[in-house]
Design a protein around this motif. Structure first.
Motif, mmCIF file in Angstrom:
data_model
loop_
_atom_site.group_PDB
_atom_site.id
_atom_site.type_symbol
_atom_site.label_atom_id
_atom_site.label_comp_id
_atom_site.label_asym_id
_atom_site.label_seq_id
_atom_site.Cartn_x
_atom_site.Cartn_y
_atom_site.Cartn_z
ATOM 1 N N ASP B 99 0.851 -1.187 0.000
ATOM 2 C CA ASP B 99 0.000 0.000 0.000
ATOM 3 C C ASP B 99 0.892 1.245 0.000
ATOM 4 O O ASP B 99 1.635 1.471 0.954
ATOM 5 C CB ASP B 99 -0.894 -0.024 1.240
ATOM 6 C CG ASP B 99 -1.837 1.173 1.294
ATOM 7 O OD1 ASP B 99 -1.627 2.123 0.513
ATOM 8 O OD2 ASP B 99 -2.777 1.158 2.099
ATOM 9 N N ARG B 101 0.444 4.229 0.607
ATOM 10 C CA ARG B 101 0.214 5.266 1.605
ATOM 11 C C ARG B 101 0.311 4.783 3.040
ATOM 12 O O ARG B 101 -0.070 5.482 3.966
ATOM 13 C CB ARG B 101 -1.143 5.927 1.379
ATOM 14 C CG ARG B 101 -1.083 6.768 0.159
ATOM 15 C CD ARG B 101 -2.320 7.532 -0.103
ATOM 16 N NE ARG B 101 -2.062 8.303 -1.295
ATOM 17 C CZ ARG B 101 -1.578 9.526 -1.284
ATOM 18 N NH1 ARG B 101 -1.352 10.139 -0.153
ATOM 19 N NH2 ARG B 101 -1.328 10.153 -2.409
ATOM 20 N N ARG C 194 -9.369 1.555 4.901
ATOM 21 C CA ARG C 194 -8.034 1.873 5.387
ATOM 22 C C ARG C 194 -6.985 1.864 4.274
ATOM 23 O O ARG C 194 -5.896 2.377 4.446
ATOM 24 C CB ARG C 194 -7.609 0.869 6.458
ATOM 25 C CG ARG C 194 -8.391 0.956 7.749
ATOM 26 C CD ARG C 194 -7.952 2.184 8.535
ATOM 27 N NE ARG C 194 -8.634 2.268 9.816
ATOM 28 C CZ ARG C 194 -8.180 1.688 10.926
ATOM 29 N NH1 ARG C 194 -7.080 0.982 10.886
ATOM 30 N NH2 ARG C 194 -8.828 1.816 12.058
ATOM 31 N N HIS C 195 -7.273 1.225 3.162
ATOM 32 C CA HIS C 195 -6.247 1.102 2.122
ATOM 33 C C HIS C 195 -6.675 1.706 0.788
ATOM 34 O O HIS C 195 -5.975 2.518 0.217
ATOM 35 C CB HIS C 195 -5.851 -0.369 1.959
ATOM 36 C CG HIS C 195 -5.242 -0.950 3.191
ATOM 37 N ND1 HIS C 195 -3.920 -0.785 3.505
ATOM 38 C CD2 HIS C 195 -5.781 -1.649 4.208
ATOM 39 C CE1 HIS C 195 -3.666 -1.379 4.676
ATOM 40 N NE2 HIS C 195 -4.785 -1.906 5.115
ATOM 41 N N PRO C 198 -7.646 5.790 1.276
ATOM 42 C CA PRO C 198 -6.526 6.742 1.307
ATOM 43 C C PRO C 198 -5.850 6.899 -0.051
ATOM 44 O O PRO C 198 -5.324 7.961 -0.362
ATOM 45 C CB PRO C 198 -5.545 6.118 2.313
ATOM 46 C CG PRO C 198 -6.365 5.209 3.143
ATOM 47 C CD PRO C 198 -7.484 4.726 2.292
ATOM 48 N N ASN C 199 -5.894 5.846 -0.861
ATOM 49 C CA ASN C 199 -5.229 5.929 -2.154
ATOM 50 C C ASN C 199 -6.058 6.631 -3.218
ATOM 51 O O ASN C 199 -5.529 7.007 -4.261
ATOM 52 C CB ASN C 199 -4.805 4.532 -2.621
ATOM 53 C CG ASN C 199 -3.537 4.078 -1.930
ATOM 54 O OD1 ASN C 199 -2.469 4.637 -2.143
ATOM 55 N ND2 ASN C 199 -3.659 3.107 -1.059
ATOM 56 N N PRO C 202 -6.733 11.646 -2.701
ATOM 57 C CA PRO C 202 -6.282 12.857 -3.393
ATOM 58 C C PRO C 202 -7.221 13.260 -4.531
ATOM 59 O O PRO C 202 -7.511 14.436 -4.713
ATOM 60 C CB PRO C 202 -4.904 12.461 -3.942
ATOM 61 C CG PRO C 202 -4.455 11.345 -3.096
ATOM 62 C CD PRO C 202 -5.685 10.629 -2.642
#
Lengths: 331, 263, 284
Positions: B99, B101, C194-195, C198-199, C202
């Motif tokens: 991942d 981030r 959670r993964h 966030p990706n 933006p």
């Protein structure tokens, strides 16, 4: 090989980035390729080998700048006008890429792809170009060439498509071929075949070949001389047989020693750390951080290429470590 | 190689078959895997060797549970006990398998807390231990994947897989994308892990030299079928199938010359 | 592969250039506007509702920076105070539509197949409906005011966010790290929130910023039409409408001031959103 060199690089440096953040990718590289000579350019990621080829074809992106001299048959490539450049690219040199699929238009037929360059460059008429392409295909063992012309890239396997790239590269009868990892994306059995074809054609036509690879074993098998690059510089240069059998630079020796063998199980001797790029090296020898023989001098002064036993090596300690290096490779 | 007492095999695969439906109506379904059977002993290491289109990756993905077989059975040891997953996998591309981030340490502690049920402090301690096992340290825990090199990322991927204490670790071309000098480091690491733990390797690769270093058993696949199977040393030193021989002949080595196939 | 990483590295260097002046300027402007909207009522020199018939319809002066309206209210104070309401509407619209759109996008990207197809149909349908029209109809049905147009516009803006976020999420979904997380046995909701989230965050931010500009315009338009905020509330759309009658008397200051506020805000947020989208590599 006492021919005048086709391609001559003198003190070539490449930097990229913008004004605030300029990074050195290649530093002070000398290299020559003569007609009929196959030169291997070997290095890991970040070594700058692909950048060097791009600069020799003037294919670098706009924000990258090349310094030094790049001469083709005595004429300065960096000084070419737009017209000279397009003539140079279309008939003097050819480039075979790593990934043929990314370099063919999926909507155009193989025939269009093969003849487009030579026809646009007014080297051949469309009909003649197609005939020549078919003859070339037949020569390198592609069956039913007329039919292939009407096919699309997705209908061909990777190996066959790469052979088409070779046909496209040879069609304008260039003097020098750049092959940038031409078989890296291929299976080993196909690699063997494509390399055999490339080698055969290059020899038959007495062309110069600059062969770029990360695979020292492969490069050693198909080249006359080798230049080993690390962090944007050439660290060792010499005839393939000598460099391969008796490396003088610790990096070359390390590369040879860390390759696993298909015939024996041994504890591998990796080079510690990771390969770096030229801009990550502050001073001294770029390899010093990973070198078991490095001394204070190595970390302070950047070693220049110097002649040692008929070849060029950039290492302060060549004389002292010769015996130990041999042990690294052969044990 | 150390000798290990053999109890029950870690993995038994029988009559595996995978068809992908045809693209066009009336077209023929693509058979990616055709009647593949093998056994992986506990703590053993089995290579699945082949070129692109051989079905080796599809086989591995079926074993991992990422793909469903058309027919055949996959029996993994420990698949009965609770929620623990007996199979973990390390992927080829170190740039896409983490991942982007999530910090390395946070990713490990997440797995340890959610899957193993460790408390915050224990998870953090174990994460540092796992990083140490793969040759990284606490300082790497605070970094993002993009701040690590390809070799370091692959180490992290291995640490993540080991965190879940699997019976079987599938390595799908796990060292293929690495520079040679770094590849050797990771191969040595894999050998150390084999000596330290009882995890069994299912090692998918096209590279015979790499396979030689980390596996005992070997399975050569071509067009979805197994063409040869046996101890790695035996298969590589005395190949019986012509295709295995062809594969071996094509590996560049000192004195090697590229050859056009006569066919 | 060595070649590939080299080119990637080169490309990354060129896109990571710190100086995107347009981004910096628009970000500063947008941030400034938001700050003004928040503190506006406290720093306004006059009570925005206080009338002063003796000083009605004055042009800009030292005492009244933007002049006064026909009731003698200070336009500068009204514009400052009104900023809060003018931003609150679009703010809620954007929060709502970004949340809803992202949720739909993640669901579509995760499940693929018929869920994805269904969502696509739904979005196509919603795209065909003009935003202001929905807001007008909502106000007509549920009564004029703040909430009817805001909720209607939230719904209308959702597909725009969903479409862009979906395309980014689908790409992320196919990366091996998601498969690795699934193999590790993490619950689906956890992987998504959670993964995956966030990706894609933006690009959600970039889309929300563009949406904010458009929503500001649409919300203002609804108020202008008399279906959103009502006079004498200080709100930019209302002010532009109020000013119309004064324009005929030669007093353009109210409509002009409120109109300029809208234009500057819309441009600032749109440019910022565009630059963010560029930077985060979304497809429109």
């Amino acid at each position: 090989m006492n021919n005048a060199p086709l391609l001559e690089l003198r003190g070539v440096g490449i930097t990229a980035g913008d004004r605030r953040n300029r990074r050195t990718l290649v530093r002070d590289v000398d290299l020559t390729v003569a007609a009929g000579e196959t030169v291997g350019l070997v290095g890991e990621s970040g070594s700058g080998k692909s950048m060097l080829v791009k600069s020799a074809m003037r294919l670098l992106p706009r924000h990258a700048a090349t310094s030094g001299r790049i001469d083709f048959e005595g004429r300065s490539v960096l000084g070419f006008s737009r017209r000279e450049l397009s003539a140079y690219r279309s008939r003097d040199v050819a480039l075979i890429h790593q990934d043929p699929r990314a370099h063919t238009n999926p909507l155009r037929t193989i025939g269009d792809f093969l003849v487009e360059g030579v026809v646009a460059g007014k080297l051949l008429g469309p009909r003649e170009a197609r005939q020549r392409a078919c003859a070339l295909m037949a020569a390198i063992g592609i069956t039913d060439p007329e039919h292939r012309l009407t096919q699309y890239p997705h209908q061909l396997s990777g190996g066959l498509l790469q052979r088409m790239m070779i046909v496209a590269a040879l069609l304008p009868s260039p003097k020098l071929v750049f092959a940038d990892e031409p078989t890296t994306a291929l299976d080993v059995t196909v690699q063997s075949e494509v390399m055999a074809i490339l080698q055969e054609q290059i020899r038959e036509r007495n062309l110069g070949l600059l062969f770029i690879s990360h695979d020292l074993d492969l490069a050693a098998a198909v080249t006359d001389s080798l230049a080993v690059m690390y962090a944007g510089t050439v660290v060792e240069r010499g005839t393939t047989a000598e460099v391969y059998s008796r490396p003088l630079h610790p990096y070359t020796a390390g590369l040879l020693a860390c390759r696993p063998s298909a015939t024996a199980v041994t504890r591998l001797k990796p080079i510690p750390g990771r390969p770096v790029s030229a801009y990550e090296v502050a001073s001294g020898c770029a390899f010093a951080a990973r070198c078991p023989f490095a001394t204070e001098e190595c970390r302070k002064d950047r070693p220049q290429l110097r002649t040692v036993e008929d070849r060029l090596v950039a290492c302060h300690r060549v004389e002292q470590i010769g015996a130990e290096l041999a042990q690294v490779v052969h044990s | 190689m150390t000798t290990r007492s053999v109890i029950a095999p870690a993995l038994v695969v029988e009559g595996l078959r995978k068809e992908f439906p045809a693209h066009s109506r009336g077209g023929k379904a693509l058979v990616a895997v055709d009647d593949v059977s093998f056994t992986l002993e506990r703590g053993g290491s089995l290579a699945v060797v082949g070129e692109s289109g051989s079905g080796k990756t599809t086989t591995a993905r079926i074993v991992a549970g990422l793909e469903r077989a058309t027919s055949g059975t996959v029996t993994a040891a420990g698949s009965g006990k609770g929620t623990a997953r007996p199979v973990q996998m390390v992927f080829q591309d170190p740039f896409a398998s983490l991942d982007p981030r999530q910090r390395i340490g946070a990713g490990l502690t997440e797995l340890l807390r959610v899957r193993i049920g460790l408390g915050r402090a224990a998870a953090r301690e174990r994460a540092v231990g796992l990083l140490a096992e793969v040759g990284l340290d606490e300082q790497h825990a605070a970094r993002l994947p993009r701040d690590l090199s390809g070799g370091q990322r692959q180490r992290v991927a291995i640490a993540r897989a080991l965190a879940l204490e699997p019976e079987i670790l599938i390595l799908d071309e796990a060292v293929a994308a690495l520079d040679v000098s770094v590849q050797a480091q990771v191969l040595n690491l894999l050998r150390d892990i084999r000596e330290r733990t009882t995890v069994a390797f299912l090692f998918v690769s096209h590279d015979l030299a790499v396979v030689r270093q980390v596996t005992d058993q070997c399975l050569v696949m071509r067009n979805g079928r197994v063409v040869e199977q046996g101890p790695t040393a035996e298969v590589l030193d005395h190949p019986r199938d012509p295709y295995t021989r062809e594969l071996l002949d094509a590996v560049p080595r000192p004195g090697w010359q590229p050859r056009r196939r006569s066919a | 592969m060595a070649t590939l990483t080299a080119t990637l590295r080169l490309r990354r260097m060129s896109t990571r250039r710190p100086g995107d002046p347009l981004l910096m300027v628009s970000a500063a402007l947008a941030a400034g506007l938001v700050v003004l909207a928040v503190i506006g009522p406290w720093i306004a020199p006059y009570d925005p509702a206080a009338t002063d018939v003796l000083a009605a319809s004055q042009g800009p002066s030292g005492a009244h920076l933007f002049g006064t309206d026909s009731l003698g209210r200070d336009i500068f104070s009204r514009a400052l105070t009104g900023a809060r309401l003018s931003f609150a509407g679009p703010g809620i619209i954007v929060l709502g539509s970004a949340g809803l759109g992202t949720l739909l996008a993640l669901a579509a990207a995760w499940h693929g197949g018929w869920v994805d197809r269904l969502l696509n149909r739904l979005l196509t349908l919603l795209f065909a409906i003009p935003g202001v029209l929905v807001a007008v109809v909502a106000a007509a049905v549920f009564g004029a005011g703040f909430w009817a147009p805001v909720l209607a516009l939230t719904l209308v803006y959702t597909p725009y966010v969903a479409r862009v976020v979906r395309s980014v999420a689908v790409r992320q979904r196919q990366l091996p790290y998601i498969e690795a997380l699934q193999l590790a046995g993490l619950p689906t909701w956890r992987i998504c929130l959670r993964h995956l989230l966030p990706n894609v965050a933006p690009i959600v931010l970039a889309q929300a910023t563009i949406g904010f500009g458009s929503a500001l315009m649409d919300f203002g338009a609804v108020s202008f039409l008399g279906l959103g905020m009502q006079p004498p509330t200080a709100e930019w759309g209302v002010m532009v409408a109020d000013g119309r009658s004064e324009v005929l008397d030669g007093a353009v200051q109210q409509s002009m001031a409120a109109g300029l506020c809208i234009v500057i805000s819309v441009v600032a947020f749109n440019v910022l959103g565009e630059r963010l989208t560029q930077r985060f590599g979304g497809t429109r």
